[in-house]
Design an enzyme around this catalytic site. Structure first.
Site, PDB file in Angstrom:
ATOM      1  N   ASP A   1      -7.956  -3.499  14.293  1.00  0.00           N
ATOM      2  CA  ASP A   1      -9.349  -3.649  13.834  1.00  0.00           C
ATOM      3  C   ASP A   1      -9.492  -4.723  12.764  1.00  0.00           C
ATOM      4  OD1 ASP A   1      -8.138  -2.503  11.655  1.00  0.00           O
ATOM      5  OD2 ASP A   1      -9.420  -0.715  11.578  1.00  0.00           O
TER       6      ASP A   1
ATOM      7  N   ASP B   1       0.820  -1.205   0.000  1.00  0.00           N
ATOM      8  CA  ASP B   1       0.000   0.000   0.000  1.00  0.00           C
ATOM      9  C   ASP B   1       0.856   1.259   0.000  1.00  0.00           C
ATOM     10  OD1 ASP B   1       0.900  -0.524   2.596  1.00  0.00           O
ATOM     11  OD2 ASP B   1      -1.077  -1.097   3.315  1.00  0.00           O
TER      12      ASP B   1
HETATM   13  C1  F6R Z   1       1.336  -1.807   6.163  1.00  0.00           C
HETATM   14  C2  F6R Z   1       0.017  -2.401   6.194  1.00  0.00           C
HETATM   15  C3  F6R Z   1      -0.810  -2.449   7.426  1.00  0.00           C
HETATM   16  C4  F6R Z   1      -0.065  -2.896   8.674  1.00  0.00           C
HETATM   17  C5  F6R Z   1      -1.005  -2.875   9.879  1.00  0.00           C
HETATM   18  C6  F6R Z   1      -0.292  -3.293  11.148  1.00  0.00           C
HETATM   19  O1  F6R Z   1       1.892  -1.875   4.866  1.00  0.00           O
HETATM   20  O2  F6R Z   1      -0.422  -2.829   5.176  1.00  0.00           O
HETATM   21  O3  F6R Z   1      -1.897  -3.317   7.231  1.00  0.00           O
HETATM   22  O4  F6R Z   1       0.435  -4.185   8.475  1.00  0.00           O
HETATM   23  O5  F6R Z   1      -1.522  -1.597  10.032  1.00  0.00           O
HETATM   24  O6  F6R Z   1       0.665  -2.329  11.453  1.00  0.00           O
HETATM   25  P1  F6R Z   1       1.801  -2.622  12.543  1.00  0.00           P
HETATM   26  O7  F6R Z   1       2.607  -3.729  11.999  1.00  0.00           O
HETATM   27  O8  F6R Z   1       2.581  -1.348  12.620  1.00  0.00           O
HETATM   28  O9  F6R Z   1       1.093  -2.964  13.785  1.00  0.00           O
END
Ligand code: F6R
Length: 260
Positions: free
Chosen positions: A135, A66
């Site tokens: 979430d 993303d």
């Molecule tokens: C990042 C992404 C998000 C993260 C998610 C968890 O490229 O696609 O889905 O994987 O927000 O974020 P963290 O790992 O920082 O808890």
């Protein structure tokens, strides 16, 4: 879906082994990458194997999940810059081998289509690493996302913007409202998906991911329909799993030759 509950350093080692096994057999493999904190220990371990054990990414390609819309090219939180800082700039990817959706395109819809085409032209993602939001979002597919979605523009929830404000000096107003993200159907095309989750804040999302009904309200649950998913969690993130004992016993008896 294989669920492994272990210490964070062991989880990082397991995920890095999956990447290494793939790259040693197929040096031109297509890697799926995620930003965020969850994969950082995996990236550090891959960088160590590059520096100390000759693991090479020189012939590989990589696709990010993303990208924020509208962050300038040099912005440190632009996900192409983040992944370069955290991982790809620390190993030997060829110039241009790492791509993300173009959040600066004049025509964002066309950029999304072009990104889907680029993944397909590369032969599809062989191994996708990812995290999960508290979430239940995967990539930036927030609750309510279509289970059949493709790369497209999404509006981030207040929760995700608040969670990510820590990367923008604690100011939620600096976190973009929009992003481009691979869709759930795009993610599902990866041949092997490794999802890493650590910490108590992820316990509900992990419970839903593994044991909940498949629902757009918990987007990660779509992975229950994928034939090859490995969920790597620490004790805290496994805290709400009803099947935790089963997963622990299974891992304790896992044959050494099996791999992920
Ligand atoms: C990042 C992404 C998000 C993260 C998610 C968890 O490229 O696609 O889905 O994987 O927000 O974020 P963290 O790992 O920082 O808890």
């Amino acid at each position: 879906m294989e669920v492994i509950i272990a210490r964070p350093d062991e989880l990082a080692r397991l995920a890095a082994c999956a990447y290494e096994q793939l790259l040693r057999g197929h040096p031109d493999a297509v890697l799926g990458l995620a930003t965020g904190s969850s994969p950082l220990a995996v990236y550090d371990e891959l960088v160590r194997r590059y520096a100390e054990e000759g693991l090479s990414f020189a012939r590989a390609k990589a696709f990010n999940l993303d990208e924020y819309v509208g962050l300038p090219v040099g912005h440190p939180q632009r996900y192409l810059n983040v992944i370069a800082h955290d991982f790809t700039g620390r190993v030997d990817f060829a110039p241009g081998a790492v791509q993300g959706p173009d959040g600066l395109a004049d025509d964002l819809a066309a950029a999304c289509t072009a990104y889907e085409d680029a993944i397909i032209s590369a032969g599809g993602v062989d191994l996708q690493i990812m995290g999960i939001g508290a979430d239940g979002h995967i990539a930036f597919n927030e609750p309510g996302s279509s289970l059949a979605s493709r790369t497209r523009i999404k509006t981030l929830t207040e929760q995700t913007r608040a969670d990510n404000a820590r990367f923008f000096g604690g100011d939620i107003n600096k976190v973009p409202q929009h992003c481009l993200t691979q869709g759930l159907a795009t993610v599902m095309q990866a041949r092997h998906i490794v999802l890493v989750a650590t910490g108590r804040a992820k316990a509900d999302a992990v419970h839903q991911l593994v044991e909940g009904p498949v629902s757009a309200m918990w987007p990660g649950t779509i992975l229950q329909h994928h034939p090859h998913v490995t969920v790597l969690v620490d004790n805290a993130a496994a805290g709400r799993l009803q099947l935790a004992d089963y997963f622990r016993n299974t891992y304790a008896g896992k044959p050494a030759w099996q791999g992920l």
